[in-house]
Design an enzyme around this catalytic site. Sequence first.
Site, PDB file in Angstrom:
ATOM      1  N   TYR A  57     -59.805 -50.493  -6.273  1.00 40.50           N
ATOM      2  CA  TYR A  57     -60.317 -49.309  -4.633  1.00 40.50           C
ATOM      3  C   TYR A  57     -61.248 -50.459  -4.153  1.00 40.50           C
ATOM      4  O   TYR A  57     -62.488 -50.824  -4.233  1.00 40.50           O
ATOM      5  CB  TYR A  57     -61.207 -47.658  -5.405  1.00 40.50           C
ATOM      6  CG  TYR A  57     -60.307 -47.676  -6.406  1.00 40.50           C
ATOM      7  CD1 TYR A  57     -59.159 -47.794  -6.429  1.00 40.50           C
ATOM      8  CD2 TYR A  57     -61.209 -45.787  -6.627  1.00 40.50           C
ATOM      9  CE1 TYR A  57     -58.498 -46.691  -7.180  1.00 40.50           C
ATOM     10  CE2 TYR A  57     -60.403 -45.342  -7.479  1.00 40.50           C
ATOM     11  CZ  TYR A  57     -59.043 -45.292  -8.188  1.00 40.50           C
ATOM     12  OH  TYR A  57     -58.219 -44.438  -8.556  1.00 40.50           O
ATOM     13  N   HIS A 126     -55.972 -48.458 -16.714  1.00 41.89           N
ATOM     14  CA  HIS A 126     -55.607 -47.607 -15.363  1.00 41.89           C
ATOM     15  C   HIS A 126     -54.373 -47.589 -15.482  1.00 41.89           C
ATOM     16  O   HIS A 126     -53.585 -46.568 -15.020  1.00 41.89           O
ATOM     17  CB  HIS A 126     -55.765 -48.735 -13.937  1.00 41.89           C
ATOM     18  CG  HIS A 126     -56.090 -47.739 -12.807  1.00 41.89           C
ATOM     19  ND1 HIS A 126     -56.624 -48.527 -11.653  1.00 41.89           N
ATOM     20  CD2 HIS A 126     -55.198 -46.290 -11.813  1.00 41.89           C
ATOM     21  CE1 HIS A 126     -56.818 -47.286 -11.043  1.00 41.89           C
ATOM     22  NE2 HIS A 126     -55.858 -46.035 -11.347  1.00 41.89           N
ATOM     23  N   SER A 205     -55.848 -35.682  -8.066  1.00 42.65           N
ATOM     24  CA  SER A 205     -55.125 -34.987  -7.174  1.00 42.65           C
ATOM     25  C   SER A 205     -54.702 -33.740  -7.663  1.00 42.65           C
ATOM     26  O   SER A 205     -54.025 -33.357  -7.196  1.00 42.65           O
ATOM     27  CB  SER A 205     -53.312 -36.080  -7.134  1.00 42.65           C
ATOM     28  OG  SER A 205     -53.970 -37.411  -6.448  1.00 42.65           O
ATOM     29  N   GLY A 210     -54.216 -33.409  -1.000  1.00 41.08           N
ATOM     30  CA  GLY A 210     -53.946 -32.342   0.309  1.00 41.08           C
ATOM     31  C   GLY A 210     -53.548 -31.602   0.344  1.00 41.08           C
ATOM     32  O   GLY A 210     -54.182 -30.607   1.682  1.00 41.08           O
ATOM     33  N   SER A 218     -47.463 -27.537   9.486  1.00 40.98           N
ATOM     34  CA  SER A 218     -46.429 -28.407   9.706  1.00 40.98           C
ATOM     35  C   SER A 218     -46.011 -29.798   9.052  1.00 40.98           C
ATOM     36  O   SER A 218     -46.915 -30.019   8.856  1.00 40.98           O
ATOM     37  CB  SER A 218     -45.961 -27.492  11.272  1.00 40.98           C
ATOM     38  OG  SER A 218     -46.702 -28.766  11.416  1.00 40.98           O
TER      39      SER A 218
END
Length: 331
Positions: A57, A126, A205, A210, A218
């Site tokens: 990251y 990972h 997630s 999100g 939309s």
Amino acid sequence: MLSRNLGQSGISVSAIGLGCMGLSEFYGKPTQASEAITLLHRAVDLGVTHFDTAEIYGQGHNEQLLGKAFAGRWDQIVLATKFGPQRDPATGAFVGVDGSPANVRNACEKSLKRLGTEKIDLYYLHRVDPATQIEDTVGEMARLVQEGKIGAVGLSEASAKTIERAHAVHPIAALQTEYSIFSRDIEKDILPTCVALGISLVAYSPLGRGMLTGRYTSAGDRPTGEDDFRARMQPRFQPGNIESNLKLVAAIKGIAAQRRCVAAQVALSWVLDQGDHVVAIPGTTKLANLQTNLGALECRLTEENRNTLNELADQVLGDRYSAEGMASVNQ
């Protein structure tokens, strides 16, 4: 704050933690250090104890940021970081995975240095390295546990068979994988394997990057920009898929209105309702979103609500990664 144990490790974490990746890259420009540290400190004040990062990251930036934020406060948190995927230092491009015993140790030492601490609470592979036997990777991670450099061993995006083989070498405390109302592929065999072996699931997630927050209404306001990888590598956000997927989000919003919650809280409540072996690490760069996410602990779903949400997964259009990304998950 609700706390849950990580497998049989004896480590307890807040049921809702904080995924810190977005503070450094992938979802836009990096957050300014002062703002990021303020957010991290406030998270601790609000009862969050579980913080997740990785060496890739920001190519070390994220670990350095957390090291600065938590200097002198390590006893208040559980820090998880990850190793394995390799990036070109010049371009940032991903160039493979290294799970070799030599890299296990080398990567751990570098992470400890960037973090400025003597011990990593939870250390993940990972992504699984196809060129290295999982027994060799986990065997070296087990030696790091014996040496006191890490507290517990974790895997990320591993298949059921890989988990079983790894667990036979050393107890696996947690499997980290994407898991949400829209991403339920692990329920066939990976999640049952974790339950059978007493391994916790750390859901990254859980808000569908999100989408499940209801922020996007939309196709026209979907993520864009070179710095946001959802615009390039997330099929669910692409035209032709997002229009249908947002109709499904509307169902989540409807349930949120019934329960006097917001969509993000419904999504997180659904994840946590899957069992005491599940914890979530939603990421955010904003304090308001952090506070909203923690409010999921007060959002109560009915059986009817859960049944409605369970029916949505089969209707989602688009994989959770591009074809290249999907090739590295559940390995």
